[in-house]
Design a protein around this motif. Structure first.
Motif, PDB file in Angstrom:
ATOM      1  N   ILE A 209      -0.375   1.452  -4.076  1.00 38.56           N
ATOM      2  CA  ILE A 209      -1.135   0.381  -4.724  1.00 38.56           C
ATOM      3  C   ILE A 209      -0.329  -0.197  -5.873  1.00 38.56           C
ATOM      4  O   ILE A 209      -0.319  -1.411  -6.102  1.00 38.56           O
ATOM      5  CB  ILE A 209      -2.486   0.912  -5.234  1.00 38.56           C
ATOM      6  N   LEU A 210       0.374   0.669  -6.605  1.00 30.69           N
ATOM      7  CA  LEU A 210       1.131   0.225  -7.776  1.00 30.69           C
ATOM      8  C   LEU A 210       2.490   0.910  -7.800  1.00 30.69           C
ATOM      9  O   LEU A 210       2.595   2.129  -7.588  1.00 30.69           O
ATOM     10  CB  LEU A 210       0.354   0.522  -9.058  1.00 30.69           C
TER      11      LEU A 210
ATOM     12  N   SER B  81       6.858  -4.478 -15.436  1.00 33.37           N
ATOM     13  CA  SER B  81       7.440  -4.885 -14.151  1.00 33.37           C
ATOM     14  C   SER B  81       6.768  -4.161 -12.983  1.00 33.37           C
ATOM     15  O   SER B  81       7.429  -3.582 -12.115  1.00 33.37           O
ATOM     16  CB  SER B  81       8.950  -4.625 -14.129  1.00 33.37           C
ATOM     17  N   ALA B  82       5.448  -4.192 -12.996  1.00 33.64           N
ATOM     18  CA  ALA B  82       4.697  -3.529 -11.926  1.00 33.64           C
ATOM     19  C   ALA B  82       4.473  -4.481 -10.761  1.00 33.64           C
ATOM     20  O   ALA B  82       4.391  -5.699 -10.930  1.00 33.64           O
ATOM     21  CB  ALA B  82       3.355  -3.029 -12.456  1.00 33.64           C
ATOM     22  N   ILE B  83       4.369  -3.897  -9.574  1.00 36.98           N
ATOM     23  CA  ILE B  83       3.957  -4.640  -8.379  1.00 36.98           C
ATOM     24  C   ILE B  83       2.698  -3.969  -7.856  1.00 36.98           C
ATOM     25  O   ILE B  83       2.711  -2.789  -7.480  1.00 36.98           O
ATOM     26  CB  ILE B  83       5.056  -4.642  -7.303  1.00 36.98           C
ATOM     27  N   ILE B  84       1.603  -4.709  -7.857  1.00 34.42           N
ATOM     28  CA  ILE B  84       0.303  -4.184  -7.446  1.00 34.42           C
ATOM     29  C   ILE B  84      -0.053  -4.781  -6.090  1.00 34.42           C
ATOM     30  O   ILE B  84      -0.158  -6.008  -5.948  1.00 34.42           O
ATOM     31  CB  ILE B  84      -0.775  -4.514  -8.494  1.00 34.42           C
ATOM     32  N   ASN B  85      -0.214  -3.919  -5.085  1.00 33.95           N
ATOM     33  CA  ASN B  85      -0.537  -4.368  -3.733  1.00 33.95           C
ATOM     34  C   ASN B  85      -2.007  -4.117  -3.436  1.00 33.95           C
ATOM     35  O   ASN B  85      -2.451  -2.959  -3.445  1.00 33.95           O
ATOM     36  CB  ASN B  85       0.311  -3.616  -2.703  1.00 33.95           C
ATOM     37  N   ILE B  86      -2.725  -5.188  -3.180  1.00 37.27           N
ATOM     38  CA  ILE B  86      -4.110  -5.069  -2.726  1.00 37.27           C
ATOM     39  C   ILE B  86      -4.139  -5.643  -1.304  1.00 37.27           C
ATOM     40  O   ILE B  86      -4.570  -6.762  -1.057  1.00 37.27           O
ATOM     41  CB  ILE B  86      -5.076  -5.810  -3.664  1.00 37.27           C
ATOM     42  N   THR B  87      -3.594  -4.867  -0.398  1.00 41.74           N
ATOM     43  CA  THR B  87      -3.439  -5.294   0.992  1.00 41.74           C
ATOM     44  C   THR B  87      -3.992  -4.227   1.919  1.00 41.74           C
ATOM     45  O   THR B  87      -4.364  -3.123   1.486  1.00 41.74           O
ATOM     46  CB  THR B  87      -1.965  -5.558   1.322  1.00 41.74           C
TER      47      THR B  87
END
Length: 628
Positions: free
Chosen positions: A80-81, A109-115
């Motif tokens: 998720i993160l 520099s986070a990448i949050i995926n809500i997929t």
């Protein structure tokens, strides 16, 4: 005195320095690695993975630094993160008692995926849980929360320069440059500050938001006091340079009933300001109750394209895209996805030079069929009202309206529409209209329906029908003279017609008009709304204005004269064939004289038969000549 103060400060500095040195020497931050991960999993169900060793950061705040971190759902394909590093600002002295009191969590520099790939067992388990309103269960939940108090406390969460990837069915939306701060003000009351932007297909949406959130009764209830939501939208498809504005209000969320309600809601788009309220329910099929009011709405800037922007756009050659999405012929198909009730109240609407006042719209949408209970507004010194429906259940688009137009001033109407015209008067109409598209450039051509039209106090400029006919008649007889009426228009007390709409044309099936000096007894034709032209044929009687012998005028007043008016609205022409009508009229007059002459000859007693036959032969020859 000053010496004592300096000594005291020195002692405090030494104690702080000793404490920091002791922290570095005796407390290993890696001792908290498992504790932090276990606590996150206990509270959220998600697994926190910390790469590398934890280390101290002393200045300007006692902090624990990490290398990259990951937050994942169980059995999910993607985390998720993910973040390059994380910083935990902690309190110094509780650490010696093995208590981790975190004042601030900073993630960079986070990448949050809500997929779909980031959803695992925890997400599925939460989705399957049903809300309960049982009071004893709520009390039990509170007791569990009270009994699970732990040493980990958090006052602030910061996310800097990060990205959120949100999946909506097969579409992905990227939220970039996110800077988020969540600050705990009191028990379960927080403040959220966030800013960022969305870039997609040469379009950019940037935003800045500030809100107070009351989570006292969460998850059953949450209250969001949106203090500020400023936005700016830019895109190559926009007719104006940008859209910008703000939104604020109080939003109340009820989890059990899946309901959103608003209070003191206001928003703006460029220089247009609105206020309103909404009540939305998402329990099963979404239901929205919306009210919007505005003192003035100006749509003109949205209709004017920026020429410079258009000139600078470079057209890129791209390969054709094959879509497997089934084409939907009904543009109103979206009405099937929700039910709604809406009321719109706008005091003034500007569209280029067109001005509408006192706009009042009330409608409902139920199972894909929208019902217009009322559409009314003042326009061109008159009033327009309508009821109708829009059907999203059929295969093709269908909108039906029953309008009533009252006393629209045609001169004002054509001026606001920036259309040259030669007809003035008060326009009234009623009937029914049907439209099968929402596309603006095809709207007029798609109009169908029947209308009954009346124009009172009408004036047809640049054409004086009386003068045209009377002057033409003087060429065929000396019994009348040309009129002294030099007006460059024709007045009608009333014009009435029945018509139907077809492919952008108003087809006139009947046409009648009356004035003190003439009468249109019959007519038909076409008015082109898209081409802005007309072609109308009329049969006219001139009732007054003749100058000449009374017996000749009496005959002329009975004449039915055909007249054709055609051409562009701004340049009308006429066609008049009065010669044959006048010729027939005066041939009838000569025929009467000839009949009298024949009778006179027949009644005369003549002794010479041969002479009588010669006279009869002369009469026949004269009759044949006059009849040609």
């Amino acid at each position: 005195m000053i010496k004592k103060i300096l000594v005291t400060l020195l002692i405090l500095i030494l104690l702080t320095a000793i404490g920091i040195v002791s922290l570095i020497v005796f407390v290993d931050p890696n001792n908290y690695r498992g504790f932090i991960s276990d606590t996150v999993k206990d509270k959220t169900g998600y697994e926190l993975t910390i790469d590398g060793n934890l280390r101290w950061h002393i200045w300007p705040q006692i902090s624990i630094l990490t290398d990259s971190v990951k937050l994942s759902d169980i059995d999910a394909k993607k985390p998720i993160l993910t973040a390059d590093n994380m910083r935990l600002d902690v309190e110094l002295f509780p650490l010696f008692s093995k208590k981790l009191e975190v004042k601030n969590v900073f993630i960079k520099s986070a990448i949050i995926n809500i997929t779909d790939d980031s959803k695992g067992q925890v997400y599925k388990h939460k989705a399957e849980q049903l809300p309960s309103t049982d009071e004893s269960q709520t009390t039990q939940t509170k007791q569990q929360k009270d009994s699970s108090k732990w040493a980990f406390t958090l006052n602030k969460l910061e996310v800097s320069d990060s990205t959120i990837v949100l999946q909506n069915k097969d579409d992905f939306i990227n939220f970039r440059n996110i800077n988020l701060a969540i600050i705990q003000k009191a028990d379960k009351k927080i403040t959220i500050d966030v800013k960022g932007n969305i870039d997609r297909n040469q379009q950019n949406f940037s935003y800045v938001a500030d809100a107070d959130v009351d989570l006292t009764l969460f998850p059953e209830k949450a209250i969001i006091d949106l203090k500020k939501f400023d936005y700016t939208y830019k895109g190559i498809a926009l007719p104006t340079k940008e859209l910008k504005g703000n939104l604020k209000g109080v939003i109340n969320y009820q989890h059990n009933s899946k309901q959103l309600t608003s209070k003191d809601l206001s928003f703006s788009v460029n220089e247009n300001y609105f206020s309103g309220a909404f009540n939305a329910n998402f329990d099963k099929k979404p239901y929205i109750d919306l009210t919007v009011t505005s003192n003035e709405l100006n749509l003109t800037p949205f209709l004017e394209k920026d020429k410079k922007t258009n000139e600078n756009i470079t057209i890129q050659q791209t390969p054709p895209v094959v879509s497997n999405v089934t084409k939907v012929d009904n543009e109103l198909n979206f009405l099937n996805s929700f039910n709604a009730k809406a009321k719109l109240d706008i005091k003034k609407l500007n569209i280029n030079k067109m001005i509408l006042n006192n706009i009042d719209v009330a409608l409902t949408n139920n199972d894909g069929v929208a019902t217009f209970q009322n559409i009314s507004f003042d326009f061109a010194k008159g009033h327009i009202a309508a009821t109708g429906m829009a059907n999203g259940k059929h295969k093709y688009t269908q909108i039906k309206l029953i309008p009533k137009v009252t006393n629209i001033d045609l001169n004002t109407f054509f001026n606001q529409m920036e259309t040259p015209n030669d007809l003035e008067g008060l326009f009234n109409a009623s009937g029914d209209i049907e439209v099968n598209t929402l596309s603006g450039n095809k709207l007029l051509e798609s109009l169908k329906g029947n209308l009954s039209i009346n124009v009172t106090n009408a004036k047809l400029n640049k054409i004086n029908i009386n003068n045209i006919i009377q002057n033409a008649a003087t060429k065929y007889t000396k019994d009348i003279s040309s009129t002294e009426n030099m007006k460059n228009y024709t007045e009608f007390s009333k014009i009435s017609t029945d018509a139907y709409l077809n492919k952008g044309n108003l087809e006139l099936t009947t046409l009648n008009a009356l004035s003190p000096t003439l009468e249109v007894i019959d007519g038909s034709g076409r008015v082109g709304m898209t081409q802005k032209d007309l072609d109308i044929n009329m049969n006219i009687k001139i009732l007054g204005g003749w100058n000449g012998k009374s017996n000749t005028i009496a005959k002329l007043q009975k004449l039915v004269i055909p007249l054709r008016i055609y051409g562009q609205f701004s340049k009308l022409h006429y066609q008049l064939d009065i010669g044959q009508v006048i010729k027939d009229l005066f041939n009838d007059k000569l025929q009467e004289s000839l009949d009298k002459f024949r009778i006179k000859l027949e009644n005369r007693n003549s002794k010479d038969d041969s002479k009588s036959k010669s006279k009869q032969k002369a009469v026949d020859m004269l009759e044949n000549l006059l009849s040609k």
